[in-house]
Design an enzyme around this catalytic site. Structure first.
Site, mmCIF file in Angstrom:
data_model
loop_
_atom_site.group_PDB
_atom_site.id
_atom_site.type_symbol
_atom_site.label_atom_id
_atom_site.label_comp_id
_atom_site.label_asym_id
_atom_site.label_seq_id
_atom_site.Cartn_x
_atom_site.Cartn_y
_atom_site.Cartn_z
ATOM 1 C CG HIS A 7 -3.327 2.184 -22.247
ATOM 2 N ND1 HIS A 7 -4.269 2.978 -21.611
ATOM 3 C CD2 HIS A 7 -2.483 1.770 -21.266
ATOM 4 C CE1 HIS A 7 -4.006 3.034 -20.329
ATOM 5 N NE2 HIS A 7 -2.921 2.314 -20.088
ATOM 6 C CE LYS A 31 -6.757 2.409 -8.567
ATOM 7 N NZ LYS A 31 -5.489 2.283 -9.276
ATOM 8 N NE ARG A 61 3.886 5.552 -17.935
ATOM 9 C CZ ARG A 61 2.988 5.591 -16.984
ATOM 10 N NH1 ARG A 61 1.925 6.348 -17.118
ATOM 11 N NH2 ARG A 61 3.137 4.919 -15.878
ATOM 12 C CB SER A 73 -5.712 5.523 -17.051
ATOM 13 O OG SER A 73 -5.575 4.746 -18.201
#
Length: 169
Positions: free
Chosen positions: A27, A51, A100, A137
């Site tokens: 990040h 969440k 990614r 993460s």
């Protein structure tokens, strides 16, 4: 400011959105690169009420502010709702996203097209540094939870925070 200066008085502004639970070196690499391309970069920390994160939003914001302070042109705040509304409220014309893998592109392209269709906000894709191409993460939290060494994947202050949160020193 450390970023390039725009012509005239119009600042070039962008947003880097995410949950950042926690912020990783991947990040940070994308935010650093965006801070060189834009005069002002907003890091928008997404609030997902359904969440439960490892870190509360306020702590994520504090950690991100600490690790981005050196850039001089990064602002950090939380948001909930549509990212395009966040952009409209702050007059931000661009979203910066790291990619990614091809699987990221498929999803992010759909989001970029939807965001542009809703509001005209453009999305800039930055390929992730190959060093961080596998990094997320979620993966960091899972490895750390099971006692794996994630120190090389996180800024030192974030590594300390995650170890304390998981009850390890």
């Amino acid at each position: 400011m450390t970023g390039p200066q725009s012509e005239g008085n119009q600042l070039r502004r962008a947003v880097c959105p995410g949950s950042f639970d926690p912020i990783t070196n991947g990040h940070l690499d994308i935010i650093a690169r965006a801070s060189k391309l834009y005069d002002s970069v907003h890091v928008a920390v997404m609030i997902n009420q359904s969440k439960q994160g490892l870190f509360p939003i306020e702590e994520r914001i504090e950690l991100i502010r600490a690790v981005t302070a050196e850039f001089g042109n990064v602002e950090v705040e939380s948001f909930h709702g549509l990212l395009v509304d966040f952009c409209k409220q702050r007059d931000i014309p661009a979203i910066v996203k790291g990619l990614r893998a091809v699987s990221d592109f498929d999803y992010e392209l759909q989001m970029a097209q939807m965001n542009n269709g809703l509001s005209g906000v453009e999305t800039l894709f930055i390929p992730t540094n190959p060093t961080y191409s596998f990094l997320s993460s979620s993966l960091v939290k899972e490895v750390a939870t099971w006692g794996g060494d994630v120190s090389h994947l996180l800024p030192p202050i974030v590594h300390t925070a995650i170890m304390e949160r998981l009850g390890r020193r």
